[in-house]
Design a protein around this motif. Structure first.
Motif, short mmCIF file in Angstrom:
data_model
loop_
_atom_site.label_atom_id
_atom_site.label_comp_id
_atom_site.label_asym_id
_atom_site.label_seq_id
_atom_site.Cartn_x
_atom_site.Cartn_y
_atom_site.Cartn_z
N UNK A 63 1.06 -1.19 0.02
CA UNK A 63 -0.08 0.04 0.00
C UNK A 63 0.81 1.19 0.40
N UNK A 64 2.12 0.92 0.48
CA UNK A 64 2.97 2.17 0.69
C UNK A 64 3.45 2.55 -0.63
N UNK A 65 3.73 1.72 -1.62
CA UNK A 65 4.21 1.94 -3.01
C UNK A 65 2.77 2.01 -3.50
N UNK A 66 1.55 1.99 -3.89
CA UNK A 66 0.45 2.04 -4.87
C UNK A 66 0.49 3.89 -3.82
N UNK A 67 1.02 4.15 -2.89
CA UNK A 67 0.52 5.64 -2.38
C UNK A 67 1.66 6.55 -3.44
N UNK A 68 2.49 5.88 -3.03
CA UNK A 68 3.81 6.34 -3.57
C UNK A 68 3.58 6.76 -5.20
N UNK A 69 2.88 5.80 -5.95
CA UNK A 69 3.15 6.02 -6.92
C UNK A 69 1.30 7.07 -7.65
N UNK A 70 0.16 6.96 -6.62
CA UNK A 70 -0.13 8.10 -6.97
C UNK A 70 0.16 9.30 -7.47
#
Length: 250
Positions: A59-66
């Motif tokens: 989920x941290x990677x998803x947040x960064x990709x956002x």
């Protein structure tokens, strides 16, 4: 917590639970088919210690990709920075865990997990692109600027923006009724704004159509009174150009 963030955590939780469950099942079959001295004995722990850290990292990677949204084209440089940072963090955490908990040499962990973590990041990128990514519509009748509103992205119509103020590495986007944040510099923003916006100060940009009047100061600078009631500084270096443009009402 926004609905988007809940979905990211839920997908990470369900996805990695399925992966770990599948690997545990495979390891149980392995233990069933080999002599006792070759069995893993605790296949669930084996699967968790190899892949459990991705429960948190995904989920941290998803947040960064956002951060790449909602631009139609991906910022390659920022994308590579996100991927490199996530990869280094994953390898570091894995190596430290294996060293402390399992007494595995760091070199062995790096060799074993280096390709696997790259594959995980590739899969996460595909999931972000297919499940979460939002892309701004092009050729809109009313062009917008995408800004931060809490943890979400919000479209702000250019015509609604009265002025922009630089604040550290962020910019404050002002309308008559609301204020938004956007990461970046005024120089970068000016390249995106239509001609009705003009620099009035090293820290301010103003919508010419939002100017009510310009009030001179004895020092030679001035104060711009906006129709919203806000006041913006007008420095000497920009004063002549702003007054000329204001008179023409681009």
């Amino acid at each position: 917590m926004s609905a988007r963030i809940r979905q990211e955590w839920l997908l990470s939780l369900c996805g990695w639970t399925l992966v770990i469950g599948f690997l545990t099942f495979i390891d149980l079959l392995h233990d069933w088919s080999v002599p006792e001295n070759e069995r893993l004995n605790n296949p669930l722990w084996w699967a968790v210690q190899e892949w459990g850290l991705w429960y948190l990292l995904s989920p941290l990677v998803f947040r960064a990709l956002a951060q790449l949204e909602p631009a139609p084209r991906v910022d390659t440089r920022l994308f590579l920075k996100i991927m490199a940072g996530a990869y280094l963090i994953a390898m570091l955490l894995q190596a430290l865990f294996d060293l402390v908990a399992l007494d595995d040499p760091i070199a062995y962990t790096l060799y074993y997990f280096a390709p696997a973590h790259l594959l995980v990041l590739f899969v996460l990128t595909i999931l972000w692109h297919t499940q979460f990514r939002t892309i701004a519509e092009q050729n809109q009748a009313h062009p917008v600027l995408w800004a931060d509103q809490g943890k979400d992205k919000a479209p702000v119509t250019f015509d609604d923006i009265t002025h922009v103020t630089a604040a550290s590495n962020y910019m404050e986007i002002h309308t008559r009724t609301q204020q938004y944040l956007k990461r970046g510099t005024l120089k970068e923003l000016m390249a995106q704004l239509p001609p009705q916006f003009i620099r009035t100060h090293r820290s301010h940009v103003v919508n010419l159509y939002a100017i009510d009047r310009i009030q001179n100061k004895p020092s030679g600078s001035a104060i711009i009174q906006l129709s919203s009631g806000a006041q913006v500084a007008l420095s000497k270096g920009y004063k002549q150009d702003v007054k000329a443009r204001f008179a023409q009402k681009v």
